[in-house]
Design a protein around this motif. Structure first.
Motif, PDB file in Angstrom:
ATOM      1  N   PHE A   1       0.828  -1.206   0.000  1.00 47.59           N
ATOM      2  CA  PHE A   1       0.000   0.000   0.000  1.00 47.59           C
ATOM      3  C   PHE A   1       0.862   1.256   0.000  1.00 47.59           C
ATOM      4  O   PHE A   1       1.803   1.377   0.773  1.00 47.59           O
ATOM      5  N   ASP A   2       0.520   2.165  -0.894  1.00 41.65           N
ATOM      6  CA  ASP A   2       1.136   3.488  -0.920  1.00 41.65           C
ATOM      7  C   ASP A   2       0.092   4.464  -0.376  1.00 41.65           C
ATOM      8  O   ASP A   2      -0.800   4.911  -1.101  1.00 41.65           O
ATOM      9  N   PHE A   3       0.185   4.754   0.920  1.00 36.86           N
ATOM     10  CA  PHE A   3      -0.833   5.574   1.565  1.00 36.86           C
ATOM     11  C   PHE A   3      -0.770   7.027   1.113  1.00 36.86           C
ATOM     12  O   PHE A   3      -1.779   7.737   1.154  1.00 36.86           O
ATOM     13  N   ASP A   4       0.404   7.482   0.655  1.00 40.84           N
ATOM     14  CA  ASP A   4       0.525   8.867   0.188  1.00 40.84           C
ATOM     15  C   ASP A   4      -0.209   9.074  -1.132  1.00 40.84           C
ATOM     16  O   ASP A   4      -0.803  10.131  -1.367  1.00 40.84           O
TER      17      ASP A   4
ATOM     18  N   SER B   1      -0.439  -2.215  -4.843  1.00 37.69           N
ATOM     19  CA  SER B   1       0.175  -3.034  -5.893  1.00 37.69           C
ATOM     20  C   SER B   1      -0.223  -4.491  -5.680  1.00 37.69           C
ATOM     21  O   SER B   1      -0.058  -5.029  -4.580  1.00 37.69           O
ATOM     22  N   ILE B   2      -0.739  -5.114  -6.718  1.00 37.72           N
ATOM     23  CA  ILE B   2      -1.115  -6.530  -6.666  1.00 37.72           C
ATOM     24  C   ILE B   2       0.042  -7.326  -7.263  1.00 37.72           C
ATOM     25  O   ILE B   2       0.266  -7.304  -8.475  1.00 37.72           O
ATOM     26  N   VAL B   3       0.802  -8.008  -6.411  1.00 40.95           N
ATOM     27  CA  VAL B   3       2.031  -8.669  -6.880  1.00 40.95           C
ATOM     28  C   VAL B   3       2.146 -10.129  -6.451  1.00 40.95           C
ATOM     29  O   VAL B   3       3.087 -10.813  -6.845  1.00 40.95           O
TER      30      VAL B   3
ATOM     31  N   LEU C   1      -3.630  -0.375  -8.374  1.00 38.06           N
ATOM     32  CA  LEU C   1      -5.002   0.121  -8.367  1.00 38.06           C
ATOM     33  C   LEU C   1      -5.166   1.286  -7.404  1.00 38.06           C
ATOM     34  O   LEU C   1      -4.507   1.348  -6.360  1.00 38.06           O
ATOM     35  N   ALA C   2      -6.057   2.197  -7.750  1.00 40.67           N
ATOM     36  CA  ALA C   2      -6.422   3.280  -6.836  1.00 40.67           C
ATOM     37  C   ALA C   2      -7.276   2.706  -5.719  1.00 40.67           C
ATOM     38  O   ALA C   2      -8.105   1.826  -5.946  1.00 40.67           O
ATOM     39  N   VAL C   3      -7.063   3.201  -4.505  1.00 41.65           N
ATOM     40  CA  VAL C   3      -7.778   2.686  -3.338  1.00 41.65           C
ATOM     41  C   VAL C   3      -8.578   3.811  -2.689  1.00 41.65           C
ATOM     42  O   VAL C   3      -8.008   4.855  -2.349  1.00 41.65           O
TER      43      VAL C   3
ATOM     44  N   SER D   1      -8.618  -4.132 -17.174  1.00 42.06           N
ATOM     45  CA  SER D   1      -7.305  -3.882 -16.572  1.00 42.06           C
ATOM     46  C   SER D   1      -7.401  -3.851 -15.050  1.00 42.06           C
ATOM     47  O   SER D   1      -6.490  -4.308 -14.351  1.00 42.06           O
ATOM     48  N   ILE D   2      -8.504  -3.344 -14.512  1.00 43.44           N
ATOM     49  CA  ILE D   2      -8.705  -3.336 -13.059  1.00 43.44           C
ATOM     50  C   ILE D   2      -8.811  -4.765 -12.535  1.00 43.44           C
ATOM     51  O   ILE D   2      -8.240  -5.123 -11.502  1.00 43.44           O
TER      52      ILE D   2
END
Length: 209
Positions: free
Chosen positions: A67-70, A75-77, A103-105, A192-193
């Motif tokens: 998760f990139d909280f900023d 990222s789904i990896v 993906l945007a969260v 793509s999502i």
């Protein structure tokens, strides 16, 4: 061998049975009841499946570092899977190359992820040396990865106790895709999502939308 033993076999063509999915009203009812009664880990699990449309293994494979909280992204990896007792719970790569995606969260999901992380930090202190620091969101009491069958059995029991319709876990993904398409999102974006390698897969699965 000198001849093909399968050459005279006739393949019976069958129509693909359409997935029984949740309606938007049913989904809202389930999420409302989960938010009212469920612990944070299940609130988070079903918020992610509902708002992001991830596969079960993708959700269970999520780690906090994904998760990139900023920037409000994830990222789904990886995926978390279970085949049998011999393999146990194991980590693998997503289904296809297209399944690795960012993906945007929405904030509602990010807030739950942060709350879950704080609760698990407290739990790790209580467990002491028994704690397994896997960085996974969805874990057992001691930090080990949650069994992939656990969310299904939990939801089945929860729906039965609260008189809610139960249509399995994958129906959350189908409902997400259906709502995205019917709201006007183009199929290529939805594909793509979802992490489909081809838009035809999305079209074939969601023709009802």
């Amino acid at each position: 061998i000198i001849s093909n033993p399968c050459k005279n076999i006739s393949v019976v063509k069958t129509e693909q049975k359409e997935k029984d999915i949740y309606s938007l009203e049913e989904l809202k009812s389930i999420l409302a009841k989960i938010n009212e009664k469920a612990p944070t880990d299940y609130k988070t699990f079903f918020a992610i499946t509902s708002y992001l449309g991830l596969r079960r293994g993708e959700v269970l494979g999520l780690e906090y570092k994904d998760f990139d909280f900023d920037n409000s992204t994830v990222s789904i990896v990886r995926t978390s899977n279970y085949r049998n007792k011999a393999t146990g719970i194991y980590t693998s790569t997503p289904k296809t190359k297209s399944s690795c995606r960012v993906l945007a969260v929405p904030d509602i999901v990010l807030d739950l992820v942060k709350q879950l992380k704080n609760e698990q930090a407290d739990q790790s202190i209580k467990c002491g040396d028994l704690w397994h620091d896997t960085d996974r969101l969805f874990i057992t009491w001691c930090g080990e990865p949650m069994h992939p069958n656990t969310p299904y059995t939990w939801l089945e029991r929860f729906c039965d106790e609260n008189k809610l319709p139960f249509k399995g876990l994958h129906s959350f993904r189908h409902t997400f895709a259906t709502q995205a398409i019917t709201s006007g999102t183009d199929v290529a974006t939805v594909s793509s999502i979802l992490g489909h390698s081809q838009t035809s897969t999305t079209l074939n699965l969601y023709t009802h939308a």
